[in-house]
Design an enzyme around this catalytic site. Sequence first.
Site, mmCIF file in Angstrom:
data_model
loop_
_atom_site.group_PDB
_atom_site.id
_atom_site.type_symbol
_atom_site.label_atom_id
_atom_site.label_comp_id
_atom_site.label_asym_id
_atom_site.label_seq_id
_atom_site.Cartn_x
_atom_site.Cartn_y
_atom_site.Cartn_z
ATOM 1 N N ASP A 331 0.759 -1.275 -0.013
ATOM 2 C CA ASP A 331 0.092 0.058 -0.134
ATOM 3 C C ASP A 331 0.980 1.340 0.322
ATOM 4 O O ASP A 331 2.054 1.411 0.411
ATOM 5 C CB ASP A 331 -0.796 -0.007 1.296
ATOM 6 N N GLU A 332 0.097 2.447 -0.452
ATOM 7 C CA GLU A 332 0.681 3.778 -0.318
ATOM 8 C C GLU A 332 2.265 3.752 -0.701
ATOM 9 O O GLU A 332 2.930 4.606 -0.002
ATOM 10 C CB GLU A 332 0.388 4.169 0.933
ATOM 11 N N SER A 333 2.651 3.303 -1.865
ATOM 12 C CA SER A 333 3.935 3.333 -2.220
ATOM 13 C C SER A 333 4.364 4.470 -3.124
ATOM 14 O O SER A 333 4.731 4.392 -4.221
ATOM 15 C CB SER A 333 4.447 1.922 -2.739
#
Length: 522
Positions: A331-333
Site C-alpha cells: 500500500d501507499e508506495s
Amino acid sequence: MKFINFTLNAVVLTAILVQTACTPTNLTKENVIPKPVSVVSSGSSFDLTDQTDIYVQGESLELKQIGQYLANKLNPSTGLSLDVKTTVNIPAPGNIYLCIKGGDAELGDEGYELTITEKSINLVANKPAGLFHGIQTIRQILPSKVEMSTVQKGPWKISTGVIRDFPVYGYRGSMLDVGRHFFGVEDVKNLIDQLAYYKMNVLHLHLSDDQGWRIEIKSWPNLTKHGGSTAVGGGKGGFYTQKEYSEIVKYAQDRYITIIPEIDMPGHTNAALASYPELNCNGIAPHLFTGREVGFSTLCTKKEITYKFIDDVVRELAELTPGPYIHIGGDESHVTPIEDYIPFINRVQEIVIAHGKQVIGWDEIALSTLKPNSVAQYWAKAENGIKAVAQGAKVLMSPAKNAYLDMKYDSTSAFGQNWAGYIEVDKGYNWDPATLVPEIRKENIIGIEAPLWSETVDNRKDLEYLIFPRLPGYAEIGWTPANLRNWDNYKARLVNHGERMKAMNISFFPSKMVPWETNEVK
Ligand code: TNX
C-alpha cells in the site's frame, strides 16, 4: 377462607413470576453474537450443577483441550469445578458432551449443532473448529456473569432447544498494527481470546512499518536491533523474538485462529531502510522515523540485494507460519514509480510462492499480475478490487469507511483518526461485503477483516476502546447470512454483550447508539 385462598394464589403467582424472571426457557431470546443460522426453542432449561462434567469423545488430545477451554471459562465464575473427562459412550444425564461426527455437509469445517435438553448438552461438529465455535455459544447462552473471574451466585440455567450454525465466510478476521506502536505477547493473546469469543478465525499482524520492525529475522539482525527500537512519538518500541512469535502462533492455533504475518513493502519500510543502508538506492540509511506521515519510503526495487533481503525475510517468516498466507503490504508506495512497483510486486509474489505460501496484499497489488490464489485486500479503491476479480484473484473486504477499527466513532472519540470518516457502531454493522461493490460478488470474496492501525493508541485499554463494541459487529457480518442480520435486533443483543464486556473487564466505548443497561452484570 376467601382471604387464605387469595394469599395462596398470590404466593403461587409470585412463585411463577420469580421463576419466569430467573429461569431462561426460550433459547431464541438468547443474545448470541454472531447470530446463529438457526435456533429452535423447546421451552425448558438445563441446570449446570456441581454434578456436571464435560465429556469429550474418545481419547483425542485436541478435544480434551477444547473441553478444557470451556471448563477454564466456566469454573472461575460458577465455582462448579467442571472436570474434563473422556468417554466412548454417551455420558450419563446432567453432563456436557462434545463429539465429532463427520458427514453433515451443511455444517462444513466450522459449523456445529448444539442440542440442549433438560438432561444434557450435546455439541456435535464435523471438525474440532466447529466444537470450538460451539463452546463460545454455550458461554453466550449462560448468564453474563459467567464471564466474571470471581465466583458468582447461580443458578446456572441454559434454555433448551437446538442451534445449528455455520459461517458465511471462511475468513473472519481483525488486524493489529504492531508497527506504529508495539504490543507485547500478552496483549496479543488477550486479543486472540476476544476474537475467539466472537468466532473470528484470523489475526493479521502488521509486523513492519516506517516506525518499527517487530519480528526477529535471524539473517538480518539489525532489523529489530535498530529498526525495532522506537515507535510513533519516540517510544521505546519492541519486537517479538521468533520464539515469542511462535508462542503467539501456537496460542492462536489452539483457538482455531490463523496468524497472518505482514511485512509491508516496497513502501512503509523506513525502519528496514534505517537498519541496512544497502537497501536504499543511494546507499545511505535514513534516520529512524517516529512521526505519522505515510508514503515517503521505498525499498530500492532496482537492486538485487533487495530481493535477497526479501527472500530471507519471507523464508524465515514462512517457517514460522503454519497458515497459508504471507501478507506483503504493497500500500501507499507513493515514492515507488509505478513502472518499478508492478514488476516488484510480481517478483515478490514469486518469492512467496517459492516458499510455499500464498500472497495477500493491500488492494494496490492488483495493479500487478496476480495469481488466482492471491488475495487483494480492498481498503481504499474499489477499482483495484475489481481489477483483482478480473484477474481471477480473490478479494478480502476491509473497506476503510466501514471496517477500520482505528476510525473515530464520532467527533468526541478519545482516540482514532477520521480520514475515512466516523464509524459509529451502526455504520460499522450496517453493510454487506457481497453488495458493497456490485462488481465484487460473494463468490469473489474470501471474507472480511477489520484492521486496527495504532498511530493513536499504545496500550491495551485504549486499543479496546477502538475495538469494542465494533468488533462483534464485524464478526457477525462475517458469520451470519445477510438476510438474518438486522441492526435493531443486533443492537438489543449488543446491550447484553455490554454486560459481558464489563464482566471481562473490556474497556469499550459506550456508544450512544446502544441503550446500555447501567445496572450490575446479570
Ligand atoms: C492507511 S490502510 C494505511 C495505514 C495507516 C492507516 C491509518 C493502509 C493499507 N494504509 O498505513 O496506518 O491508513 O488509518
